[in-house]
Design a protein around this motif. Sequence first.
Motif, PDB file in Angstrom:
ATOM      1  N   SER A  33       0.846  -1.188   0.000  1.00 39.99           N
ATOM      2  CA  SER A  33       0.000   0.000   0.000  1.00 39.99           C
ATOM      3  C   SER A  33       0.883   1.240   0.000  1.00 39.99           C
ATOM      4  O   SER A  33       1.853   1.337   0.757  1.00 39.99           O
ATOM      5  CB  SER A  33      -0.903  -0.008   1.238  1.00 39.99           C
ATOM      6  OG  SER A  33      -1.674   1.161   1.298  1.00 39.99           O
ATOM      7  N   GLY A  77      -0.402   4.595   0.154  1.00 43.25           N
ATOM      8  CA  GLY A  77      -1.146   5.790   0.539  1.00 43.25           C
ATOM      9  C   GLY A  77      -2.550   5.815  -0.039  1.00 43.25           C
ATOM     10  O   GLY A  77      -3.134   4.774  -0.385  1.00 43.25           O
ATOM     11  N   GLN A  78      -3.082   7.028  -0.131  1.00 38.15           N
ATOM     12  CA  GLN A  78      -4.461   7.232  -0.578  1.00 38.15           C
ATOM     13  C   GLN A  78      -4.494   7.918  -1.922  1.00 38.15           C
ATOM     14  O   GLN A  78      -3.644   8.740  -2.241  1.00 38.15           O
ATOM     15  CB  GLN A  78      -5.246   8.061   0.441  1.00 38.15           C
ATOM     16  CG  GLN A  78      -5.456   7.349   1.771  1.00 38.15           C
ATOM     17  CD  GLN A  78      -6.292   8.180   2.726  1.00 38.15           C
ATOM     18  OE1 GLN A  78      -6.513   9.365   2.490  1.00 38.15           O
ATOM     19  NE2 GLN A  78      -6.756   7.560   3.793  1.00 38.15           N
ATOM     20  N   GLY A  96      -9.913   9.414  -1.377  1.00 36.61           N
ATOM     21  CA  GLY A  96      -9.505   8.694  -0.180  1.00 36.61           C
ATOM     22  C   GLY A  96      -9.375   7.195  -0.345  1.00 36.61           C
ATOM     23  O   GLY A  96      -9.235   6.473   0.654  1.00 36.61           O
ATOM     24  N   VAL A  97      -9.401   6.670  -1.591  1.00 34.07           N
ATOM     25  CA  VAL A  97      -9.267   5.231  -1.795  1.00 34.07           C
ATOM     26  C   VAL A  97      -7.822   4.812  -1.547  1.00 34.07           C
ATOM     27  O   VAL A  97      -6.885   5.609  -1.660  1.00 34.07           O
ATOM     28  CB  VAL A  97      -9.685   4.845  -3.232  1.00 34.07           C
ATOM     29  CG1 VAL A  97     -11.152   5.172  -3.468  1.00 34.07           C
ATOM     30  CG2 VAL A  97      -8.816   5.546  -4.266  1.00 34.07           C
ATOM     31  N   ARG A  98      -7.645   3.558  -1.196  1.00 31.97           N
ATOM     32  CA  ARG A  98      -6.291   3.047  -0.953  1.00 31.97           C
ATOM     33  C   ARG A  98      -5.598   2.776  -2.281  1.00 31.97           C
ATOM     34  O   ARG A  98      -6.190   2.209  -3.200  1.00 31.97           O
ATOM     35  CB  ARG A  98      -6.347   1.771  -0.125  1.00 31.97           C
ATOM     36  CG  ARG A  98      -4.999   1.132   0.120  1.00 31.97           C
ATOM     37  CD  ARG A  98      -5.093  -0.078   1.016  1.00 31.97           C
ATOM     38  NE  ARG A  98      -5.516   0.286   2.350  1.00 31.97           N
ATOM     39  CZ  ARG A  98      -5.608  -0.591   3.376  1.00 31.97           C
ATOM     40  NH1 ARG A  98      -5.338  -1.872   3.156  1.00 31.97           N
ATOM     41  NH2 ARG A  98      -5.986  -0.179   4.562  1.00 31.97           N
ATOM     42  N   GLU A 130      -9.545  -2.396  -7.587  1.00 29.48           N
ATOM     43  CA  GLU A 130      -8.760  -1.552  -6.696  1.00 29.48           C
ATOM     44  C   GLU A 130      -7.903  -0.586  -7.520  1.00 29.48           C
ATOM     45  O   GLU A 130      -7.701  -0.769  -8.720  1.00 29.48           O
ATOM     46  CB  GLU A 130      -7.875  -2.423  -5.802  1.00 29.48           C
ATOM     47  CG  GLU A 130      -8.653  -3.316  -4.833  1.00 29.48           C
ATOM     48  CD  GLU A 130      -9.400  -2.526  -3.787  1.00 29.48           C
ATOM     49  OE1 GLU A 130      -9.012  -1.368  -3.543  1.00 29.48           O
ATOM     50  OE2 GLU A 130     -10.367  -3.053  -3.222  1.00 29.48           O
ATOM     51  N   TRP A 131      -7.377   0.431  -6.853  1.00 27.48           N
ATOM     52  CA  TRP A 131      -6.604   1.473  -7.514  1.00 27.48           C
ATOM     53  C   TRP A 131      -5.109   1.224  -7.334  1.00 27.48           C
ATOM     54  O   TRP A 131      -4.678   0.752  -6.274  1.00 27.48           O
ATOM     55  CB  TRP A 131      -6.963   2.839  -6.941  1.00 27.48           C
ATOM     56  CG  TRP A 131      -8.322   3.308  -7.353  1.00 27.48           C
ATOM     57  CD1 TRP A 131      -9.519   2.816  -6.938  1.00 27.48           C
ATOM     58  CD2 TRP A 131      -8.616   4.356  -8.276  1.00 27.48           C
ATOM     59  NE1 TRP A 131     -10.560   3.470  -7.538  1.00 27.48           N
ATOM     60  CE2 TRP A 131     -10.029   4.451  -8.367  1.00 27.48           C
ATOM     61  CE3 TRP A 131      -7.836   5.233  -9.032  1.00 27.48           C
ATOM     62  CZ2 TRP A 131     -10.676   5.365  -9.175  1.00 27.48           C
ATOM     63  CZ3 TRP A 131      -8.475   6.164  -9.831  1.00 27.48           C
ATOM     64  CH2 TRP A 131      -9.881   6.223  -9.916  1.00 27.48           C
TER      65      TRP A 131
END
Length: 256
Positions: free
Chosen positions: A148, A150-151, A155-157, A239-240
């Motif tokens: 991970s 950050g955002q 605000g998505v992970r 997911e991003w």
Amino acid sequence: MVATRNVMAKQGYQASPRERAGAMAFAAVTTLLVFLIMWRMGAVTGFGDGKGASLTAIDLSSDGQDDKKAEKKQQKQERKQAQSAEVASVQPVTAPPPVPVPGKVEWPEGFIEMSRNDYRATDVSKMKRAESGGAQQASAGSPGDSASVGQGPGGVRLYAAQWYREPTDAEIGPYLPQRRRQGDWAMIACKTIEKYHVEDCQELGESPPGSGLARAIRQASWQFLVRPPRVNGKPQIGEWVRIRFDFRAKKGEAEG
């Protein structure tokens, strides 16, 4: 004279014609008066014309008045019963007050009464051991999980991108500006979809500022093939990921 009286006695008394006429006239007048009186009293109706007045019977006896009074009284009672039923339906039903149990302990306000099984279930020492084990497992994760970083937008992970196939200079070259120097970079965030593609890419930063490198990478992102991030050993499509290009002599690299 004596002989005449004897003859009259033998023949009987006979009224004269004048007396008989007077008697008949008197009888006729008397009959007419009786008929007029009866007609005025309603005893005599029209003769055969079917328009005679109807007689109305009025009950002035005490029994009829009593019946009417009883009927009015019954109607009043029915109206009162209907009104009381409406009031009863509107009023909320209140719960009966609790019945005091003799010998029951009255606990102070805010005190939570628990059974023996409930008290055992709240053993703090057991809860700590379970929570610590779960926390260690969550922090450790599985080998090969994506890191991970950050955002991202909203605000998505964000996870570090891993290339399924790196783009070639021929794919991204037409979008890049002509003036590039060693050490320039651009960063975008993209949402992973099926077949290793990405969508909804957004610019995060670039160096030097205003160079347009981030915009160029975002426009060329439809050709990128990126692996979805892995969490607990499973790919998470949707997911991003964060993609960073460091520009060197020939091609860009994504942050691994």
